[in-house]
Design a protein around this motif. Structure first.
Motif, PDB file in Angstrom:
ATOM      1  N   SER A  33      -0.200  -5.178  -7.689  1.00  0.00           N
ATOM      2  CA  SER A  33      -0.531  -3.847  -7.796  1.00  0.00           C
ATOM      3  C   SER A  33      -1.622  -3.867  -8.795  1.00  0.00           C
ATOM      4  N   VAL A  40       1.304   2.139  -7.582  1.00  0.00           N
ATOM      5  CA  VAL A  40       2.450   2.203  -6.617  1.00  0.00           C
ATOM      6  C   VAL A  40       3.593   2.716  -7.717  1.00  0.00           C
ATOM      7  N   PHE A  62       3.376   5.033  -2.604  1.00  0.00           N
ATOM      8  CA  PHE A  62       2.057   5.108  -2.499  1.00  0.00           C
ATOM      9  C   PHE A  62       1.105   6.366  -2.349  1.00  0.00           C
ATOM     10  N   ASP A  67      -2.776   1.727   1.668  1.00  0.00           N
ATOM     11  CA  ASP A  67      -2.238   0.891   0.477  1.00  0.00           C
ATOM     12  C   ASP A  67      -0.485   0.444   0.738  1.00  0.00           C
TER      13      ASP A  67
END
Length: 97
Positions: A33, A40, A62, A67
């Protein structure tokens, strides 16, 4: 998106096992991330299931569907369902049966 759905022992002696599994398993997710600048959120809860007993459930949230798709491509789309030892030591991580 579900990441973990795993039966656990509800004894206080096992709290270390659960927390160790979360720390060791999710380290790679936090690093990913940060490296890709993709926010996230992970949400952990405990659920009392009539069939399996106490369960730990962890979901990822998300901001953007793209993503989440990248996350799935990077880490597969399987839900962890067991806890296993790491290097036969007192460290644990989530795995698959």
């Amino acid at each position: 998106m579900r990441i973990v759905e795993c039966a656990i022992n509800d004894s206080a002696d096992y709290e270390y096992v659960h927390e160790s599994a979360v720390t060791n398993t999710f380290k790679k997710y936090f690093e990913w991330s940060e490296k890709h600048n993709i926010p996230v959120e992970f949400h952990k809860k405990f659920v009392d299931d009539l069939i399996h007993g106490l369960m730990i459930v962890i979901d990822a949230k998300f901001k953007h569907e793209e993503d989440q798709a990248q996350f799935k491509l990077t880490f597969e789309n399987k839900v962890y369902n067991t806890i296993k030892t790491v290097n036969n030591d007192m460290e644990f991580e989530f795995g698959y049966k």
